[in-house]
Design a protein around this motif. Structure first.
Motif, short mmCIF file in Angstrom:
data_model
loop_
_atom_site.label_atom_id
_atom_site.label_comp_id
_atom_site.label_asym_id
_atom_site.label_seq_id
_atom_site.Cartn_x
_atom_site.Cartn_y
_atom_site.Cartn_z
N THR A 48 2.12 -10.03 10.77
CA THR A 48 0.95 -10.53 10.05
C THR A 48 0.52 -9.43 9.07
OG1 THR A 48 -0.52 -9.67 11.77
CG2 THR A 48 0.18 -11.97 11.97
N GLY A 49 -0.37 -9.73 8.20
CA GLY A 49 -0.88 -8.73 7.27
C GLY A 49 0.05 -8.42 6.11
N ASN A 50 0.99 -9.32 5.82
CA ASN A 50 1.88 -9.18 4.66
C ASN A 50 2.76 -7.92 4.72
OD1 ASN A 50 0.79 -11.55 3.56
ND2 ASN A 50 -0.85 -10.39 2.58
N TRP A 51 3.13 -7.45 5.90
CA TRP A 51 3.93 -6.24 6.03
C TRP A 51 5.38 -6.43 5.62
CZ3 TRP A 51 3.00 -1.33 6.09
CH2 TRP A 51 1.71 -0.89 6.43
N LEU A 52 5.79 -7.64 5.27
CA LEU A 52 7.16 -7.86 4.80
C LEU A 52 7.19 -8.19 3.31
CD1 LEU A 52 8.47 -9.84 7.87
CD2 LEU A 52 9.05 -7.50 7.23
N SER B 29 0.85 -1.19 0.00
CA SER B 29 0.00 0.00 0.00
C SER B 29 0.89 1.24 0.00
CB SER B 29 -0.91 -0.02 1.23
OG SER B 29 -0.14 0.08 2.41
N ASP B 30 0.31 2.40 0.18
CA ASP B 30 1.08 3.64 0.17
C ASP B 30 1.85 3.90 1.46
OD1 ASP B 30 0.37 4.25 -2.40
OD2 ASP B 30 -1.39 5.42 -1.82
N SER B 31 1.63 3.10 2.49
CA SER B 31 2.30 3.34 3.77
C SER B 31 3.43 2.33 3.99
CB SER B 31 1.30 3.29 4.92
OG SER B 31 0.69 2.02 4.95
#
Length: 175
Positions: A148-152, A120-122
């Motif tokens: 979690t949440g695919n942040w990598l 995303s943009d962040s």
């Protein structure tokens, strides 16, 4: 009946209906071509099994590499340089080895930080690691990150020259 001659075929073999057969360009009597068919049939079976095994190994290797990516990111700014190397990298986990080096006798310290994004943009900024020992000193480390949440999904590095908690100069790079 006529004599059929062919490169490699013996002239005394006469082509008779059902009694001789052309195999690999040679005319063979029926007694000769049956073992040839048997042997070639077995060879084709062996080649098929070998090919299937090779495809299975290639597929397993491809899946393994796709699910455990690796990469690196590095950058330099006046007074600092640093790098992060990523292994066993997935959308929610990564092993990290890194270093940051102070390259200037300017009275400031240097730091390095993992940055990541889910696309995303962040961006997510992780904890800074600081090197306080001055010009020429290097901080090296290994660690991992999980979330979690695919942040990598996307990972990178910030390298900074700092005064206290204030960034004086910075650079960044994405793997």
């Amino acid at each position: 009946m006529s004599t059929v001659t062919h490169a490699g075929a013996l002239p005394e073999f006469r082509e008779r209906q059902g009694k001789a057969k052309r195999v690999a360009g040679n005319l063979l009597p029926c007694e000769s071509w049956k073992p040839y068919r048997f042997l070639m049939g077995n060879m084709l079976k062996r080649l098929s099994v070998t090919s299937l095994a090779a495809v299975a190994i290639f597929a397993a290797t491809t899946v393994t590499n796709a699910s455990a990516a690796s990469g690196g990111a590095s950058c330099s700014t006046t007074g600092a340089t640093g790098s992060l190397t990523f292994t066993n990298w997935s959308d929610n986990y990564v092993d990290i080895s890194g270093w940051v080096k102070d390259t200037s006798a300017d009275g400031h310290h240097v730091a390095i930080q993992l940055i990541s994004s889910d696309g995303s943009d962040s961006n997510r900024e992780w904890t800074w690691r600081h090197e306080y020992d001055g010009n020429g000193s290097t901080l090296s480390f290994t660690t991992h990150a999980s979330t979690t949440g695919n942040w990598l999904r996307y990972v990178g590095v910030h390298v900074a020259v700092m005064e206290g908690d204030t960034i004086v100069r910075t650079c960044s790079d994405w793997a």
